[in-house]
Design an enzyme around this catalytic site. Structure first.
Site, PDB file in Angstrom:
ATOM      1  N   HIS A 189      -7.979  -4.946  -1.022  1.00  0.00           N
ATOM      2  CA  HIS A 189      -6.699  -4.347  -0.667  1.00  0.00           C
ATOM      3  C   HIS A 189      -5.807  -5.329   0.093  1.00  0.00           C
ATOM      4  O   HIS A 189      -4.597  -5.124   0.188  1.00  0.00           O
ATOM      5  CB  HIS A 189      -6.931  -3.079   0.158  1.00  0.00           C
ATOM      6  CG  HIS A 189      -5.721  -2.209   0.275  1.00  0.00           C
ATOM      7  ND1 HIS A 189      -4.959  -1.844  -0.812  1.00  0.00           N
ATOM      8  CD2 HIS A 189      -5.124  -1.643   1.356  1.00  0.00           C
ATOM      9  CE1 HIS A 189      -3.950  -1.084  -0.413  1.00  0.00           C
ATOM     10  NE2 HIS A 189      -4.020  -0.953   0.897  1.00  0.00           N
ATOM     11  N   SER A 211       0.844  -1.192   0.000  1.00  0.00           N
ATOM     12  CA  SER A 211       0.000   0.000   0.000  1.00  0.00           C
ATOM     13  C   SER A 211       0.884   1.249   0.000  1.00  0.00           C
ATOM     14  O   SER A 211       1.667   1.457  -0.924  1.00  0.00           O
ATOM     15  CB  SER A 211      -0.948  -0.041   1.194  1.00  0.00           C
ATOM     16  OG  SER A 211      -1.928   0.964   1.099  1.00  0.00           O
TER      17      SER A 211
END
Length: 719
Positions: A691, A576
């Site tokens: 994610h 991320s």
């Protein structure tokens, strides 16, 4: 507290483009768009931002197939996968649990339950070696019955009975979820109960027949970041379109929402306008419906309610007429003082103030105490606050040694709570405590078994000097008899953002697949994290962002200088924001690393704010549409800085098609550009997973197998 945590922090951890039939015409339009948006460069790969576009998916599939085929041929692949499978599917692994009405609840995945089951048992039964569990919801069976790819989200139960729960389920692991009402007594979804279609929604119980809801109500109901802009009151049996609007933010806000905080004696209604990642405005609504704007600075973070006072963590110094309260302090604002409006700040009570290396990380509230999860020189410590006849009492509670102790699963209507402890070499433990107890005694419920041999391993804390002279701490784990010859395979992990600290954690698979085999593991405590409070984070926001990459580079150089490793044997990993970290770092210093795991990353900092939830991160990185910030962003943005004439490590990029937080287009476009320039890279895109990168336990095993196979292939020195 669980809902408040999700509201304030869950957006961290959170546009589909249609592919036109005429590719040539579409590419030309995209180039013209990019010339207007980013004059320094036209972008020929905008078509890879079309998440489900046929061309983009074909690209991702072809690259993923090639990458998988390459690593499956490696002789180590099968053994690594077998070891990971044994750990991931172990029946004796420590369940992650919460307490609801004094019972233990757990979401569990194994070989039989790949998607998972939600289950419960008693505390006494949980303490047994092989407890008997009662299945509440079988997600594998539900997915089969409904022909859906359901991935578990979270539950929000109505206190204090906690019989009715709002469950979130996502398709493929996306942030966007379906909400459905569930009855814990009947173990079934409530017929004609509260149900929301797929969206990034907020929902909070008011009572058993009423909720606050924020969701995609149609055009004009979402912010530019893709989160709810409007909250409504929704009655049981009422069509959602007839729900009454009660609060509204603006399109440039991050989100707007309403929620109820329930204690033993009272329900508190709040309305939140989240201006940016670190700014919010809060209104309290009393029993008569009168709303009062809470006069705290917009940067103050609400942390709960206790003793009819609102708790706030200050993210900047606060000066009132009576005192100056330093950044990082926890303060209490008595509800009785709200009538004084701005003057109510003169009545703030200071519950905790930080010291040089001791900072507040998070707050948990039970019926009779406030628990502080502290960062003490990056170790995790616990303190307890109670309210006595003499006022507020702060006490340190002792647990563990050089690791992380933290309180979790505490509720303001109950005295029971859970404590977890772990460190790099000690398997995690779960304890139960009761707030009324004196001293620091807890009942050990269960400890995880060892997953690797740790007797010959050692943990050190070291420091490296960054380019501006700041000393950056890092943890290093290795064998006691490590030979300082510069040949040790070393993995350096970092994040450095959003005030999220990197703390010790049990290295189960890392220990087995990396440390046991002679690898060295390094965890970097970069600026941008929360290791030393809000100031440590704020010092590298926006225009100062490049300092984070200098910190990471400094640690790499320090490892090489002390002959722990060398560039040939040094790899980096980040996810991320950490994916941006690794991307920016390998582009800046390609000579320093031989392996780069760049996962679910941000990489195009010219367009990040236009993709999915990206607009919500501008407080962290800056606005690319501002000329001064654009200059800074373009100085390190990996996608804009990678060059054909430079030799780079053979990077492994990994992402998920279903990631609706960090757009998969970041990784796709970087891969396409590097291939065009002639660089050898690897790319794996899981079609599910959101994610997190993977949606079920089998996908996680494959993902991790690719990681370790790649690292050993690149860093062992044998290739």
């Amino acid at each position: 507290m669980r809902y408040l945590h999700i509201l304030l922090h869950g957006l961290l951890l959170p546009l589909l483009f249609q592919l036109t039939a005429c590719t040539t015409k579409n590419t030309q339009v995209q180039k013209e768009t990019m010339k207007k948006e980013t004059p320094h460069m036209a972008d020929p790969y905008l078509w890879l931002e079309e998440v489900e576009g046929a061309q983009a998916l074909a690209f991702a599939k072809a690259e993923s197939t090639r990458t998988l085929a390459h690593f499956e041929k490696d002789p180590q692949f099968a053994k690594i996968k077998a070891d990971l499978t044994k750990i991931a599917l172990a029946e004796d692994k420590l369940p992650g649990i919460t307490l609801i009405n004094g019972e233990v609840y757990n979401f569990w995945q194994d070989k039989k339950h790949v998607r998972g089951i939600w289950r419960r048992t008693s505390v006494s039964e949980f303490k047994k070696i092989k407890p008997k569990w009662e299945t509440i919801l079988d997600l594998d069976q539900l997915a089969k019955d409904e022909n859906e790819n359901w991935v578990w989200g979270w539950q929000n139960c109505l206190p204090p009975e906690n019989r009715l729960c709002l469950l979130t389920l996502s398709r493929g692991g996306k942030d966007a979820s379906v909400v459905r009402e569930f009855d814990l007594t009947t173990k079934a979804f409530v017929k004609d109960g509260f149900t929301l279609p797929e969206a990034k929604s907020d929902i909070s119980w008011i009572d058993k027949d009423t909720v606050f809801v924020g969701t995609d109500f149609g055009p004009g109901s979402l912010t530019d970041s893709g989160y709810p802009m409007i909250s409504k009151i929704w009655k049981r049996g009422q069509p959602l379109k007839e729900a009454k609007e009660v609060f509204k933010g603006g399109p440039q806000d991050m989100s707007a929402s309403s929620f109820v905080y329930t204690t033993e004696n009272k329900k508190y209604r709040f309305h939140f306008r989240v201006i940016s990642f670190y700014e919010n405005e809060i209104w309290y609504e009393d029993e008569q419906g009168l709303r009062t704007h809470l006069p705290l600075p917009s940067s103050a973070q609400m942390s709960g309610v206790f003793n009819d006072s609102f708790l706030f963590l200050l993210r900047e110094d606060l000066k009132t007429k009576t005192q100056t309260i330093p950044v990082g302090s926890l303060v209490a604002l008595p509800v009785s003082q709200l009538k004084n409006k701005e003057k109510a700040l003169d009545s703030l009570e200071v519950l905790f103030t930080p010291s040089a290396k001791r900072f507040l990380n998070s707050v948990e509230v039970s019926k009779s105490a406030i628990y502080l999860n502290l960062l003490d020189n990056i170790q995790g410590k616990i303190a307890r606050i109670t309210h006595t006849e003499k006022g507020w009492l702060l006490e340190d509670l002792k647990m563990g040694n050089q690791g992380v102790a933290r309180v979790y699963s505490a509720d303001p209507w109950d005295d029971n709570y859970l404590v977890a402890y772990t460190d790099f070499l000690t398997p995690s433990s779960i304890y139960q405590g009761v707030s009324a107890h004196k001293g620091a005694t807890w009942d050990l419920l269960k400890q995880a078994p060892e997953r690797f041999k740790s007797k010959d391993l050692i943990v050190e804390q070291r420091h490296a000097k960054s380019a501006d002279g700041t000393m950056i701490p890092y943890f290093i784990v290795h064998k006691k008899n490590l030979v300082l010859n510069g040949k040790n395979p070393t993995l350096l992990y970092g994040y450095g953002g959003f005030e999220s600290p990197i703390q010790p954690f049990y290295l189960d698979s890392i220990g087995k697949l990396w440390l046991e085999r002679g690898g060295v593991y390094v965890a970097a405590n970069l600026r941008g994290g929360g290791e030393f409070g809000p100031t440590w984070h704020r010092s590298v926001m926006r225009e100062n962002r490049p300092k984070v990459y200098e910190d990471f580079i400094a640690i790499g150089e320090d490892l090489i200088q002390h002959k722990i490793t060398s560039a040939t044997h040094l790899g980096i990993q980040g996810r991320s924001n950490g994916g941006l970290l690794t991307g920016a770092t390998f582009v800046k210093r390609p000579d320093l690393f031989n392996a780069v795991l760049c996962e679910v990353p941000l990489l195009d900092m010219a367009r990040y704010h236009k993709l999915l939830a990206g607009a919500s991160w501008m407080e962290e990185y800056g606005n690319p549409d501002d000329s001064k910030m654009n200059d800074v962003l373009m100085s390190y943005s990996p996608y804009q800085n990678v060059k054909a004439q430079v030799k780079y490590p053979e990077v492994l990029f990994m992402t998920s098609t279903k990631d609706d937080r960090v757009h998969p287009g970041h990784a796709r476009k970087m891969v396409a550009r590097m291939k065009e320039q002639g660089h050898k890279i690897y790319y794996y895109e899981n079609t599910e997973g959101g994610h997190a990168g993977n949606a079920n336990i089998q996908q996680k095993i494959l993902w991790n197998t690719l990681e370790y196979t790649y690292l050993w292939q690149k860093l062992s020195g044998k290739n």
